[in-house]
Design an enzyme around this catalytic site. Sequence first.
Site, PDB file in Angstrom:
ATOM      1  N   CYS A  78       0.682  -1.097   0.126  1.00 33.19           N
ATOM      2  CA  CYS A  78      -0.019  -0.158  -0.012  1.00 33.19           C
ATOM      3  C   CYS A  78       0.916   1.295   0.051  1.00 33.19           C
ATOM      4  CB  CYS A  78      -0.907   0.051   1.183  1.00 33.19           C
ATOM      5  SG  CYS A  78      -2.242  -1.138   1.243  1.00 33.19           S
ATOM      6  N   CYS A 159      -4.087   0.689  -2.816  1.00 29.31           N
ATOM      7  CA  CYS A 159      -4.492   0.895  -1.530  1.00 29.31           C
ATOM      8  C   CYS A 159      -3.672   1.835  -0.517  1.00 29.31           C
ATOM      9  CB  CYS A 159      -4.506  -0.405  -0.792  1.00 29.31           C
ATOM     10  SG  CYS A 159      -2.881  -1.418  -0.913  1.00 29.31           S
TER      11      CYS A 159
END
Length: 258
Positions: A78, A159
């Site tokens: 992420c 993300c």
Amino acid sequence: MFPLCPGPPSAQLGTTPNIKHIVVGRCYNYITVVNPGLRFDCEDIWRQFEESVVRQSSFNVTVDYHRMFYATPQTWPCDRCLFWSKTKRLVHSYTAVERHFWTLEDTLVGYMFNDLVWCGQEEDSGFDFSSCPAWAACRHHPVYSLWRQASQNFAEMACGNITVLLNGSISNAFNRKSMFGSVELDGLDPRRVDYVNIKVVTDLEGPFIESCSQGSVVDLIQILRSRGFRWTCTDNDETLMILQCIQNPKQSSCQKCA
Ligand code: C8R
């Protein structure tokens, strides 16, 4: 919105010569030097790619690369995804210094196919090395299809904090027809993405057409809001301006620190 591929092929370059050696070589480089420890079968990846392209008998059908993507499963951490539109050259000098960012070209598929051209032949099996159709606005072109499928995967996987770099020296910096505006934005999941950080960067000497508060970037912010994303927007990020000065130190706007 997307015209069919013009046929017969217009005066475009054909498939990149030695494409097999380039793609397989880049694959081995990626799994050996760039990202050692990854276990991929580069020969099999090439086979899946080649079969998808050459099986295609018509340019009016989208090439389906799912077998090749299936052979290259990859996840990335992420907070690192960097998207862009009309800023390709700058984005890659940016990631060379801001090394935590990941663009699609840092994934195996993006790395293998960056800057290459390919197409099959209408009548025959095999690649067409003499010419390929013009493809910039053509939904069914095999190169366009690969980037579209790769971009979709890249966005769906994104993300945490993500960043997008847009070009403020053109109108429609955020363009609904671009890969970012038509594929990636729709693929982002508000439940996975915490912040969308927009960076709008202009050429040093302008023109200064769009910014966080002007032009199509405002539309992007509106779409993000309506889909429940949190966002930030920065005009002319300092690192991006310095990078442009390094590439072009004689620009008058680069002289002020001298
Ligand atoms: N992405 C799309 N296209 C890509 C690409 C890539 O990573 N890498 C290359 N080499 N290309 P643009 P856009 C090629 O119009 O449409 C992803 C393809 O041939 O300036 O908004 C990436 O994740 C493609 O047609 O930008 C990024 O966020 C052009 O370059 C967007 O999509 C795309 O150039 C960028 O796509």
